[in-house]
Design a protein around this motif. Sequence first.
Motif, mmCIF file in Angstrom:
data_model
loop_
_atom_site.group_PDB
_atom_site.id
_atom_site.type_symbol
_atom_site.label_atom_id
_atom_site.label_comp_id
_atom_site.label_asym_id
_atom_site.label_seq_id
_atom_site.Cartn_x
_atom_site.Cartn_y
_atom_site.Cartn_z
ATOM 1 N N LEU A 100 0.794 -1.220 0.000
ATOM 2 C CA LEU A 100 0.000 0.000 0.000
ATOM 3 C C LEU A 100 0.837 1.285 0.000
ATOM 4 N N PHE A 101 1.900 1.342 0.849
ATOM 5 C CA PHE A 101 2.641 2.601 0.902
ATOM 6 C C PHE A 101 4.105 2.479 1.332
ATOM 7 N N LEU A 102 4.595 1.301 1.649
ATOM 8 C CA LEU A 102 5.978 1.172 2.133
ATOM 9 C C LEU A 102 6.948 1.192 0.952
ATOM 10 N N GLU A 103 7.632 2.316 0.790
ATOM 11 C CA GLU A 103 8.496 2.530 -0.376
ATOM 12 C C GLU A 103 9.651 1.531 -0.447
ATOM 13 N N ASP A 104 10.237 1.188 0.721
ATOM 14 C CA ASP A 104 11.382 0.277 0.698
ATOM 15 C C ASP A 104 10.966 -1.123 0.248
ATOM 16 N N VAL A 105 9.769 -1.559 0.666
ATOM 17 C CA VAL A 105 9.262 -2.868 0.245
ATOM 18 C C VAL A 105 9.014 -2.870 -1.261
ATOM 19 N N ARG A 106 8.404 -1.815 -1.752
ATOM 20 C CA ARG A 106 8.140 -1.721 -3.191
ATOM 21 C C ARG A 106 9.449 -1.743 -3.994
ATOM 22 N N ALA A 107 10.433 -0.954 -3.558
ATOM 23 C CA ALA A 107 11.714 -0.887 -4.278
ATOM 24 C C ALA A 107 12.395 -2.256 -4.307
ATOM 25 N N TYR A 108 12.333 -2.988 -3.191
ATOM 26 C CA TYR A 108 12.940 -4.322 -3.132
ATOM 27 C C TYR A 108 12.259 -5.265 -4.119
ATOM 28 N N ARG A 109 10.939 -5.259 -4.145
ATOM 29 C CA ARG A 109 10.210 -6.148 -5.054
ATOM 30 C C ARG A 109 10.523 -5.805 -6.512
ATOM 31 N N GLU A 110 10.526 -4.528 -6.824
ATOM 32 C CA GLU A 110 10.805 -4.111 -8.197
ATOM 33 C C GLU A 110 12.213 -4.521 -8.623
ATOM 34 N N GLU A 111 13.162 -4.354 -7.722
ATOM 35 C CA GLU A 111 14.556 -4.692 -8.048
ATOM 36 C C GLU A 111 14.725 -6.185 -8.273
ATOM 37 N N ARG A 112 14.130 -7.004 -7.394
ATOM 38 C CA ARG A 112 14.277 -8.460 -7.517
ATOM 39 C C ARG A 112 13.592 -8.977 -8.783
ATOM 40 N N LEU A 113 12.420 -8.453 -9.096
ATOM 41 C CA LEU A 113 11.726 -8.913 -10.294
ATOM 42 C C LEU A 113 12.435 -8.436 -11.565
ATOM 43 N N ALA A 114 12.967 -7.217 -11.532
ATOM 44 C CA ALA A 114 13.699 -6.706 -12.699
ATOM 45 C C ALA A 114 14.907 -7.581 -12.997
ATOM 46 N N SER A 115 15.553 -8.085 -11.946
ATOM 47 C CA SER A 115 16.724 -8.947 -12.151
ATOM 48 C C SER A 115 16.330 -10.271 -12.797
ATOM 49 N N ALA A 116 15.032 -10.631 -12.701
ATOM 50 C CA ALA A 116 14.528 -11.853 -13.331
ATOM 51 C C ALA A 116 13.794 -11.546 -14.637
ATOM 52 N N GLY A 117 13.890 -10.285 -15.088
ATOM 53 C CA GLY A 117 13.255 -9.905 -16.335
ATOM 54 C C GLY A 117 11.753 -9.736 -16.242
ATOM 55 N N ARG A 118 11.240 -9.447 -15.039
ATOM 56 C CA ARG A 118 9.786 -9.279 -14.832
ATOM 57 C C ARG A 118 9.501 -7.876 -14.306
ATOM 58 N N ARG A 119 8.227 -7.562 -14.287
ATOM 59 C CA ARG A 119 7.779 -6.282 -13.748
ATOM 60 C C ARG A 119 6.901 -6.508 -12.529
ATOM 61 N N ALA A 120 6.909 -5.559 -11.618
ATOM 62 C CA ALA A 120 6.040 -5.595 -10.447
ATOM 63 C C ALA A 120 4.909 -4.593 -10.640
ATOM 64 N N ARG A 121 3.730 -4.972 -10.161
ATOM 65 C CA ARG A 121 2.588 -4.068 -10.231
ATOM 66 C C ARG A 121 1.934 -3.980 -8.859
ATOM 67 N N PHE A 122 1.430 -2.779 -8.533
ATOM 68 C CA PHE A 122 0.852 -2.532 -7.207
ATOM 69 C C PHE A 122 -0.518 -1.868 -7.371
ATOM 70 N N PRO A 123 -1.565 -2.669 -7.607
ATOM 71 C CA PRO A 123 -2.886 -2.103 -7.921
ATOM 72 C C PRO A 123 -3.498 -1.234 -6.825
ATOM 73 N N LEU A 124 -3.108 -1.456 -5.570
ATOM 74 C CA LEU A 124 -3.706 -0.691 -4.462
ATOM 75 C C LEU A 124 -2.835 0.475 -4.013
ATOM 76 N N TRP A 125 -1.689 0.662 -4.648
ATOM 77 C CA TRP A 125 -0.680 1.599 -4.159
ATOM 78 C C TRP A 125 -1.247 3.016 -4.007
ATOM 79 N N GLY A 126 -0.967 3.612 -2.843
ATOM 80 C CA GLY A 126 -1.301 5.007 -2.605
ATOM 81 C C GLY A 126 -2.722 5.262 -2.146
ATOM 82 N N ARG A 127 -3.548 4.226 -2.111
ATOM 83 C CA ARG A 127 -4.913 4.429 -1.640
ATOM 84 C C ARG A 127 -4.928 4.524 -0.115
ATOM 85 N N GLY A 128 -5.785 5.361 0.424
ATOM 86 C CA GLY A 128 -5.855 5.539 1.872
ATOM 87 C C GLY A 128 -6.249 4.250 2.566
ATOM 88 N N THR A 129 -5.543 3.916 3.644
ATOM 89 C CA THR A 129 -5.803 2.633 4.286
ATOM 90 C C THR A 129 -7.139 2.620 5.042
#
Length: 218
Positions: A100-129
């Motif tokens: 939802l909003f933890l930038e470090d978690v998002r960056a880690y997921r994006e980096e790990r998936l990019a290293s495997a040639g994939r993309r990460a998507r966050f459909p709920l990102w930024g919505r108020g909890t």
Amino acid sequence: MTLALAWSGGKDSALTLAALREGGEEPCALMTTVTETYDRVSMHGVRRELLARQAEAAGVPLVEVTIPPECVNAEYERRMAAALAAPPLDAADEMAFGDLFLEDVRAYREERLASAGRRARFPLWGRGTSELARGFLAAGFEAVVACVDPRQLDPSFAGRHYDAALLADLPEGVDPCGENGEFHTFVVAGPVLRGRIECEPGERVERDGFVFCDLIPA
């Protein structure tokens, strides 16, 4: 475009699946980390049997990535990479997450998936909890609190239904979606599931600094 969904069995995963389906997309698989020895969903402590029932009710194939207790990061990444390289996840171009909003978690997921040639998507990102929590209940979802971090929330919340009364009882500073790790949930009913996952709250157990409510299949 083929997409898989990181699935914990909790409310944010269910809301992400709902968001994908509202957009006309269906994941090729649900990917869940399961801790060996305990045979339970990692961090949530939910029994594997309940996870399997839930995935069946969602109508999406389940991929379990098993990790050892107290798994070090290098081993976690090795096992995750192996899962991504094997069917059916090898066909997925993207992986959706319920963050939802933890930038470090998002960056880690994006980096790990990019290293495997994939993309990460966050459909709920930024919505108020608070909005997400109310929307979850209004949509007809039902969930139980399966795990509590007692440093952030009283252990008595473990095993409670995630409902309006629980939201009203949360102390100031506790995120209503538990995004800071205050608590984790298990979804037992809702619009993304074909039928109810029958279970009963059992005993509370403290392990590795967390309090788990053992949800017993009924």
